[in-house]
Enzyme design. Structure first.
Site, mmCIF file in Angstrom:
data_model
loop_
_atom_site.group_PDB
_atom_site.id
_atom_site.type_symbol
_atom_site.label_atom_id
_atom_site.label_comp_id
_atom_site.label_asym_id
_atom_site.label_seq_id
_atom_site.Cartn_x
_atom_site.Cartn_y
_atom_site.Cartn_z
ATOM 1 N N GLY A 46 -22.827 -0.946 8.980
ATOM 2 C CA GLY A 46 -22.575 -2.010 9.643
ATOM 3 C C GLY A 46 -22.063 -1.824 10.921
ATOM 4 O O GLY A 46 -20.446 -2.846 11.131
ATOM 5 N N ALA A 47 -22.518 -0.989 11.321
ATOM 6 C CA ALA A 47 -21.850 0.044 13.380
ATOM 7 C C ALA A 47 -21.982 -1.264 14.281
ATOM 8 O O ALA A 47 -21.047 -1.006 14.545
ATOM 9 C CB ALA A 47 -22.822 0.998 13.410
ATOM 10 N N HIS A 284 -3.584 -5.058 -2.080
ATOM 11 C CA HIS A 284 -2.210 -4.108 -1.061
ATOM 12 C C HIS A 284 -0.784 -4.197 -1.707
ATOM 13 O O HIS A 284 -0.731 -3.047 -2.264
ATOM 14 C CB HIS A 284 -2.311 -5.332 -0.047
ATOM 15 N N LYS A 414 21.360 -2.300 1.756
ATOM 16 C CA LYS A 414 22.204 -3.315 2.486
ATOM 17 C C LYS A 414 23.231 -3.040 1.576
ATOM 18 O O LYS A 414 23.034 -2.735 0.345
ATOM 19 C CB LYS A 414 21.583 -4.895 1.582
#
Length: 525
Positions: A46-47, A284, A414
């Site tokens: 898929g270059a 992710h 915090k």
């Protein structure tokens, strides 16, 4: 082959294992005997596509520039259907390597040297002829480096849509493997999305798994290559003061957030096939959740770490419909590539609950969206209120430990302090480790650089194992099918907003207490 049965190590090598080769002969492979030096062929399939030009080749160039790819050992092959010459591919890539007009002469020289390592082969993704030609080119390179037959290293990076993975893997297995099973290695890197639901992911895993062993397959999720994500294990297990706090007795809730301040930007047709849950949350953010929630592994060996991640995923309870808010920004359907009646969410907030001793009762809130009012990715661990609060400072907000993944990489705590002056007044401030300030002059590597280098070294720690992938899809598939079937509808929200107001209401119901009057400001040099 289920990946849990593979035995990994820090070097990614695996012990003697029997398998039958394509000729039906019983063979044995011992990758521990292959030196991580000598001839290396990197094939980018898929270059000519965007992913290869924008991510894969720039990552390879940066590894080359830093000395991790030895020009005396390495050759890079681009493979795609487009009929272009070596020089045409090099010229297409050049602009992504030199992205500023003031590039130094040293960088320009490095770019020229790097581009000379690239050779292009044209062919289709299901063509015996194309892959035989590719193999011929690789073999010529190996012979020119005087490689001993079978001791060479071949890395195939599939910068391709998942639909062609099976045919490409079959071509590689039949025509582009090392010429001896007695040494050398062949590794396959596949990009997400790994399927669209449990059934399609398992089908894809089976198709690839019939051709390659699990230690040869590297499922890349670039979030696992980010510097602050890689820091999570060190933070949690190398610092004494986190160990007693990291549990349901002290932590009230955990947020893992991904926000973008732009929409689909011309990718509407592609994005609409998947939506924000498949595109961001299922992979992710879930990977980040695993690292936040997992138990301490026996060692840093890849399999020990991935074993603990799988345990976390298997402990996640089914997601409740009432703990999910979906959104779609106004104007999303104006994209001509998006269907007029699209039900695809561009925003989602949901609560995941982990049923184990450490996390029982602690909501893990995953939140991702496009076209919002800011761009950032972060982990926000909110601690419980202080019992017997004698300073009456609860209204100012709770203690939080925040890990900013991007941009402005940082981690800060915090906490409440006395405001300077004669009065006993409290105010929120922070203990701050901002990378731009603390690590001046240090370049943080791109995620793809790290992960490609890990693949070359055979370290699978930061890659997704097959049983891990299956467990992740088991969590989200019921919800995704309800969205696909139109049972759950996204709410409209204005671009540039925080998303649907109902999402903030869900956060409040889950126990998150928003801090008012305090904003963390990233330091500048």
């Amino acid at each position: 082959m289920e990946s849990g049965s593979g035995s990994g190590s820090g070097s990614g090598s695996w012990h003697m294992e029997k398998r039958t080769n394509l000729r039906g002969e019983s063979t044995a492979r011992d990758v521990e005997n292959v030196p991580e030096a000598g001839c290396l062929s990197i094939v980018v399939l898929g270059a000519s596509g965007d992913l290869a030009k924008k991510k894969t080749f720039p990552a390879l160039f940066n590894l080359f520039r830093q000395g991790f790819l030895n020009p005396d050992e390495v050759h890079i092959f681009g493979y795609a259907r487009t009929k272009i010459s070596d020089d045409e591919l090099r010229n297409r890539i050049r602009g992504y390597l030199i992205n500023d007009k003031s590039a130094s002469s040293e960088k320009l020289e490095n770019v020229s040297k790097f581009l000379q390592l690239i050779k292009y082969v044209s062919g289709s993704y299901d063509s015996e002829e194309g892959f035989r030609l590719l193999d011929k080119e690789i073999l010529e390179h190996e012979l020119s480096k005087k490689s001993v037959e079978g001791s060479s290293r071949r890395l195939f990076y599939l910068a391709l849509p998942p639909s062609v993975y099976p045919s490409v893997c079959e071509m590689i297995r039949h025509y582009c493997m090392n010429k001896s099973d007695l040494g050398g290695w062949t590794r396959i890197v596949v990009e997400k999305p790994f399927g669209k639901d449990l059934e399609s992911a398992e089908q894809l895993s089976s198709q690839i798994g019939e051709l390659f062993e699990e230690p040869q397959i590297y499922r890349i999720d670039h979030y696992l290559g980010k510097e602050l994500v890689q820091n999570l294990l060190v933070l949690r297990f190398a610092n004494r003061f986190f160990l007693p706090l990291w549990n349901r007795d002290n932590i009230d809730n955990v947020q893992i957030v991904f926000r973008e301040d732009f929409g689909t930007e011309g990718r509407g047709g592609y994005f609409d096939e998947y939506g924000i849950i498949r595109d961001i949350i299922q992979n992710h953010l879930l990977q980040v959740l695993c690292l936040v929630a997992m138990e301490k592994p026996v060692s840093l060996k890849p399999e020990h770490i991935r074993d603990e991640k799988v345990k976390v995923l298997q402990s996640v309870l089914p997601i409740k419909d009432e703990e999910v808010i979906l959104g779609q920004y106004e104007g999303y359907r104006d994209d001509p590539t998006v269907p007029d009646h699209s039900n695809t969410p561009t925003f989602a907030t949901m609560v995941l609950r982990i049923h184990n001793e450490r996390w029982e009762g602690v909501p893990f809130i995953l939140k991702a969206g496009k076209a919002l009012n800011s761009r950032k990715a972060e982990i926000r661990v909110q601690f419980k209120d202080v019992p017997g609060d004698i300073f009456k400072c609860k209204k100012q907000g709770r203690n939080e430990f925040v890990i900013r993944l991007q941009p402005s990489e940082a981690m800060y705590m915090k906490f409440t302090v006395k405001q300077p002056g004669l009065e006993m007044l409290t105010v929120q401030s922070e203990l701050d480790l901002s990378y731009v300030q603390r690590y001046q002059g240090v370049t943080i590597p791109e995620a793809y650089e790290r992960l490609i280098l890990d693949t070359i070294r055979g370290d699978q720690q930061h890659f997704v194992r097959r049983d891990e992938l299956k467990a992740a899809w088991q969590i989200f598939t019921p919800l995704l099918h309800k969205i696909d079937d139109g049972e759950l509808k996204p709410l409209q929200y204005q671009p540039g907003s925080r998303g649907p107001a109902e999402a903030d209401e869900l956060l409040a119901k889950a126990g998150y207490v928003q801090t008012h009057g305090y904003i963390w400001i990233p330091p500048t040099l």
